[in-house]
Write an enzyme that holds these catalytic residues in place. Structure first.
Site: not given
Ligand code: ZN
Length: 335
Positions: A125, A162, A217, A298
């Site tokens: 992102h 995030e 992430h 993640e």
């Molecule tokens: Zn993500």
């Protein structure tokens, strides 16, 4: 990398069970949200993905705003939230592990052990995405489907995003790897207003002539779920995608990342998604289109209070960065 853009509360069959969490919050489709929306077939689906388009993102263009998750599926978290989980639990309390650093990778971490090697870090992102919805909602070709250029990602209940998390951890990992002699390229370094798109993120590895890449992430799963997981590429040969050559080395990198991240942070394997901290997927452009070994991590579930507390702590983020750097070091020095 493909977190969902913020979306209005939605009452689907899917969300009924997790209304409190899911309805109000932007989620990261690379993790739990994407997982529930897509096929969970893992390796089996992986094989199928080789020639056929994935069944899951069947509504690729339909949901222009992001979440393929509009399709109701059964919630991945079984009704008894804390039922008998496979094994991750024991690892929850590795209070025995010094949080500072794992001893094992030290041997491989000599000052110039990565001299001549190039690593791409892909901070998922972009903090600016939220102000550029038109740009990031543009559809791009990921070989077996079309997907949003990029998404905004998720955040903790307290509003730690995030995008801020991924950038911070990536910068910390860059410092560790650079100290070992590696050339480190960040796909974005807070130096552009939005993006880049997922296909460009995938190309970054080849553009940099990198030996390996990791996309960082934080997930937006159900609040009751915690833990981290690593996403490895399924083989995808479709359209412009052919990642055949990177599947095997990426799986090696994925295993190392799972182990080293766990050792460095004490974070348990996710108990709401994946299997023993590992998942394999064919719906992520960053993996479908990569031509250098690449995996996603993640690092935790930002919607879970325990994980959120850790991820908000700079010291824990340093450990996370250490784990990522150690995995890359082990991968590159074993070759
Ligand atoms: Zn993500």
């Amino acid at each position: 990398m493909t977190g969902a853009t913020p979306r209005p509360p939605r009452r689907s069959a899917l969300l009924r069970a997790t209304t409190v969490v899911a309805a109000a919050v932007p989620l990261c489709t690379a993790g739990w949200f994407g997982w529930q929306a897509l096929d969970r077939s893992g390796p089996a689906g992986a094989t199928a993905a080789a020639s056929a388009p994935p069944t899951a993102p069947s509504s690729p263009g339909a949901t222009g705003t992001a979440d393929p998750g509009a399709t109701p599926l059964t919630p991945p978290v079984a009704p008894p939230p804390t039922s008998d989980t496979p094994a991750p639990e024991p690892s929850t309390a590795p209070s025995t592990q010094a949080p500072t650093a794992a001893p094992t990778p030290t041997a491989a971490a000599a000052a110039n052990s990565l001299a001549g090697r190039t690593v791409v870090l892909d901070p998922g992102h972009n903090p600016g995405n939220v102000a550029h919805t038109a740009e990031i909602n543009r559809q791009v070709d990921i070989g077996n489907a079309r997907k949003e250029c990029d998404t905004t990602g998720t955040e903790t209940n307290a509003g730690y995003t995030e995008a801020d998390y991924t950038l911070d951890v990536s910068r910390r990992a860059r410092a560790v790897l650079a100290a070992r002699g590696a050339k480190v390229v960040l796909v974005q370094d807070g130096d552009r207003p939005w993006g880049p798109c997922i296909d460009e993120r995938a190309r970054a590895g080849a553009d940099a002539h990198a030996d390996a890449a990791v996309s960082v992430h934080g997930d937006g799963g159900p609040a009751s779920g915690s833990g981290f997981h690593v996403i490895m590429p399924a083989r995808v040969v479709a359209g412009k995608a052919d990642n055949s050559a990177i599947v095997e080395p990426s799986h090696r990198l994925g295993l190392l990342l799972r182990d080293r991240f766990h050792a460095a942070t004490g974070e348990p394997y996710a108990d709401y998604i994946a299997d023993q901290g590992l998942d394999t997927r064919s719906d992520l452009g960053g993996l479908n289109l990569s031509t250098v070994p690449k995996v996603f991590i993640e690092c935790g579930n930002m919607r879970n209070p325990t994980d959120a507390k850790r991820m908000t702590d700079p010291q824990w983020r340093q450990q996370a960065a250490q784990g990522i750097a150690d995995a890359l070091t082990a991968f590159l020095t074993a070759q």
